[in-house]
Every structure is written in structure tokens, then in C-alpha cells.
Design an enzyme around this catalytic site. Structure first.
Site, PDB file in Angstrom:
ATOM      1  N   ARG A 150       0.838  -1.196   0.000  1.00  0.00           N
ATOM      2  CA  ARG A 150       0.000   0.000   0.000  1.00  0.00           C
ATOM      3  C   ARG A 150       0.879   1.254   0.000  1.00  0.00           C
ATOM      4  O   ARG A 150       2.020   1.228   0.471  1.00  0.00           O
ATOM      5  CB  ARG A 150      -0.961   0.012   1.197  1.00  0.00           C
ATOM      6  CG  ARG A 150      -0.287   0.149   2.579  1.00  0.00           C
ATOM      7  CD  ARG A 150      -0.487   1.532   3.170  1.00  0.00           C
ATOM      8  NE  ARG A 150       0.179   1.751   4.433  1.00  0.00           N
ATOM      9  CZ  ARG A 150       1.422   2.193   4.545  1.00  0.00           C
ATOM     10  NH1 ARG A 150       2.170   2.400   3.474  1.00  0.00           N
ATOM     11  NH2 ARG A 150       1.966   2.410   5.735  1.00  0.00           N
ATOM     12  N   ARG A 169       3.124  14.916  13.094  1.00  0.00           N
ATOM     13  CA  ARG A 169       3.328  14.239  14.388  1.00  0.00           C
ATOM     14  C   ARG A 169       4.808  14.143  14.735  1.00  0.00           C
ATOM     15  O   ARG A 169       5.210  14.255  15.885  1.00  0.00           O
ATOM     16  CB  ARG A 169       2.754  12.827  14.290  1.00  0.00           C
ATOM     17  CG  ARG A 169       1.629  12.608  15.231  1.00  0.00           C
ATOM     18  CD  ARG A 169       1.038  11.234  15.360  1.00  0.00           C
ATOM     19  NE  ARG A 169       1.433  10.124  14.571  1.00  0.00           N
ATOM     20  CZ  ARG A 169       0.769   9.678  13.499  1.00  0.00           C
ATOM     21  NH1 ARG A 169      -0.301  10.325  13.079  1.00  0.00           N
ATOM     22  NH2 ARG A 169       1.174   8.620  12.843  1.00  0.00           N
ATOM     23  N   HIS A 228       9.350  -5.615  11.771  1.00  0.00           N
ATOM     24  CA  HIS A 228       9.350  -4.474  10.853  1.00  0.00           C
ATOM     25  C   HIS A 228      10.763  -4.183  10.374  1.00  0.00           C
ATOM     26  O   HIS A 228      11.693  -4.160  11.172  1.00  0.00           O
ATOM     27  CB  HIS A 228       8.862  -3.194  11.554  1.00  0.00           C
ATOM     28  CG  HIS A 228       7.417  -3.238  11.920  1.00  0.00           C
ATOM     29  ND1 HIS A 228       6.737  -2.148  12.388  1.00  0.00           N
ATOM     30  CD2 HIS A 228       6.505  -4.243  11.877  1.00  0.00           C
ATOM     31  CE1 HIS A 228       5.481  -2.475  12.624  1.00  0.00           C
ATOM     32  NE2 HIS A 228       5.321  -3.745  12.340  1.00  0.00           N
ATOM     33  N   GLU A 265       8.898   0.249   3.824  1.00  0.00           N
ATOM     34  CA  GLU A 265       8.724  -0.454   5.099  1.00  0.00           C
ATOM     35  C   GLU A 265       8.152  -1.838   4.814  1.00  0.00           C
ATOM     36  O   GLU A 265       7.191  -1.963   4.060  1.00  0.00           O
ATOM     37  CB  GLU A 265       7.767   0.305   6.022  1.00  0.00           C
ATOM     38  CG  GLU A 265       7.706  -0.357   7.400  1.00  0.00           C
ATOM     39  CD  GLU A 265       6.433  -0.096   8.176  1.00  0.00           C
ATOM     40  OE1 GLU A 265       6.535   0.325   9.317  1.00  0.00           O
ATOM     41  OE2 GLU A 265       5.328  -0.340   7.631  1.00  0.00           O
ATOM     42  N   LYS A 295       4.667  -5.310  21.555  1.00  0.00           N
ATOM     43  CA  LYS A 295       4.263  -4.053  22.181  1.00  0.00           C
ATOM     44  C   LYS A 295       3.346  -4.362  23.372  1.00  0.00           C
ATOM     45  O   LYS A 295       2.782  -5.457  23.457  1.00  0.00           O
ATOM     46  CB  LYS A 295       3.540  -3.179  21.153  1.00  0.00           C
ATOM     47  CG  LYS A 295       4.508  -2.613  20.119  1.00  0.00           C
ATOM     48  CD  LYS A 295       3.839  -1.774  19.075  1.00  0.00           C
ATOM     49  CE  LYS A 295       3.147  -0.554  19.635  1.00  0.00           C
ATOM     50  NZ  LYS A 295       2.692   0.356  18.552  1.00  0.00           N
TER      51      LYS A 295
END
Ligand code: 0O2
Length: 249
Positions: free
Chosen positions: A57, A70, A134, A153, A126
């Protein structure tokens, strides 16, 4: 109404942004080709595929701006290019945990791939239970007049981790990031259950791989690429011959 010179300026900016996005699209194309080659070659050599699915994507302009904001990035294409690493994203889902590391190693070992960052949320999940491996890589993209290094990524995870992450993502956005504590606890439990399933399925898979295959065993399906290559079994030829001789009588 903008003056003609403003319009020209706007068109040039539009072109800059289109070229910026195209470089990421080409980055995805390059890495998808690499992964598809690995997938095909590995299954040919080892008789099983470590990759269940690959998808890609491109981040939308709005989402790129929000992330750059951010991160406090300089609001230029160069600033965004250097700070936002997941404009081009590829997700690889594997059957087993060990496969995720195999894919990671195979990608990292390629000579034109530079690994810029690794986050191993499989080894260190997490706090919410998220697990995934990743990597941010850089690959060369050969344009007509220059070569561009493009960041991509790659998220690599098992089917169970992916199932969990997709649901968690949906819940997170449904509640506009303020998920009730009860649901967070249930999600953490679900992540543990998904991990137990991953571990058990891999153990079973290893046990089955260690068994010698039974001679003549047939799982009842063929690969469509083998049509015309595999010999037609005698029983099938006998049936066809009998049918033909019946027709001729
Ligand atoms: P989206 O909408 O998927 O693109 P960094 O820029 O590297 O400093 P970042 O991007 O937060 O910081 O890095 P990280 O932690 O590697 O996360 C990158 C992506 O992983 C996220 O992109 C998500 O796609 C996914 N991800 C990370 N944590 C979670 C999680 O807890 N749950 C789920 N479902 N996905 C997660 P985006 O841009 O946040 O989102």
C-alpha cells in the site's frame, strides 16, 4: 481565481508531488518483485512456501502530512522523505514464526538492499500485544536520468499475528484511539492465544516434516503449472482407451 503564473507554479508543485509518490510506487514494485522471486524459488527448492500472502500500500497524502506533523518534520518533500519511512509499505504474511525470520534474512542479504531500521515486535511485543517484524529498507530505483534510493517499510508476521493486528486496528479507529480498558484486556488475551496457536502449529509442522513421507502418498491435487508436464497415469489412459473403443463400436 489564481493568476496564470500562480497556475504554472501550482502545476509544477503538482508534478513534484506526483514524481515523489511515483518513486515510492516504483520502490514497492522493486521490492514486490524481489519477494515474489524469493517466494517462487524457495517453494521450488524446498517444496513448501514460507510466504502465505504479500500485499502493498501507498500512504495517502493526508496520512503522510499527519505523520510528518506528528514527527515535527520539516514540511518539505525532502523533510518528509527523510522522516516518514512508511510511505511505501509491504506486508508479508507467513505460516510460521521461523518463516518470518527466514524472509527477513533473505531480504537483508540482497546486495542492493540497505537495511536502515529493524523493529522486532515478535521478540519484543508491544504492550498492547502487537507482534510483527518491521524493517525499513532502501532500494535503488533506476529512473530515465538518475537513480533514486527509495525507502520501503516491510512488515513480516504470521497469519495469526496479522488477524490480530487487523482487528486491533479496526477497534482502535472505531473508538477513535480511546479503546475501553475491557477491550484492551481482551485484545491482550487474544494476542497471547494467537501466540499459543503459532507455537503449537509450528511444533506440529516440524513434527510432520520430520516424518518420512509414505511412498505413493497423494494429497489429491496438482499444481496447475504441472498440467501437460506430469505423465498421465495408466488407469486414466486405460479409461480413455476403453471409452474410445466403446464409441467406435
Ligand atoms: P498505518 O495506518 O498502518 O500506516 P517511526 O516512524 O518508525 O518512528 P512508527 O511508524 O510508529 O514510528 O513505527 P512502527 O512502530 O514500526 O509502526 C509502523 C506501523 O506498524 C504502523 O504504521 C502500523 O501499520 C503498524 N503498527 C505499529 N504498532 C501497531 C499496533 O499496535 N497495532 C497495529 N494494528 N499496527 C501497528 P502507522 O503509520 O501507525 O499506521
Amino acid at each position: 481565481m489564481p493568476a496564470p503564473t500562480d497556475l504554472q507554479g501550482l502545476r509544477a508543485l503538482n508534478g513534484d508531488f506526483t514524481r515523489f509518490m511515483m518513486s515510492y510506487k516504483f520502490g514497492i514494485d522493486e521490492v514486490m518483485t524481489k519477494i515474489n522471486i524469493l517466494r517462487e524459488e524457495f517453494s521450488h527448492r524446498h517444496d513448501y512456501s514460507p510466504i502465505e500472502n504479500v500485499s502493498s500500500r501507498l500512504k495517502s497524502a493526508e496520512s503522510i502530512l499527519a505523520k510528518a506533523d506528528r514527527k515535527g518534520s520539516e514540511m518539505t518533500l525532502d523533510g518528509i522523505r527523510s522522516d516518514v519511512h512508511d510511505i511505501a509499505g509491504i506486508r508479508v504474511t507467513c505460516s510460521f514464526i521461523s518463516d518470518t525470520y527466514k524472509i527477513f534474512d533473505m531480504i537483508s542479504a540482497q546486495r542492493d538492499v540497505t537495511v536502515l531500521q529493524v523493529r522486532d515486535y515478535i521478540a519484543q511485543p508491544k504492550a498492547n500485544g502487537y507482534k510483527s517484524l518491521h524493517m525499513i529498507i532502501e532500494v535503488p530505483v533506476f529512473m530515465s536520468d538518475h537513480v533514486e534510493q527509495v525507502k520501503v517499510e516491510i512488515q513480516i508476521r504470521t497469519i495469526a499475528m496479522d488477524f490480530w493486528a487487523a482487528l486491533e486496528h479496526k477497534i482502535y479507529y472505531k473508538y477513535n484511539r480511546a479503546v475501553p480498558e475491557r477491550l484492551l484486556t481482551e485484545l491482550r488475551d487474544a494476542a497471547l492465544a494467537a501466540n499459543r496457536l503459532d507455537v503449537k502449529m509450528e511444533r506440529l509442522h516440524d513434527e510432520v516434516l520430520a516424518l518420512a513421507s509414505v511412498p505413493g502418498a497423494d494429497d489429491g491435487v496438482i499444481d496447475t503449472r504441472d498440467i501437460g508436464r506430469d505423465a498421465v497415469p495408466d488407469a486414466m489412459l486405460r479409461m480413455l482407451a476403453a471409452a474410445r473403443s466403446d464409441q467406435q463400436q
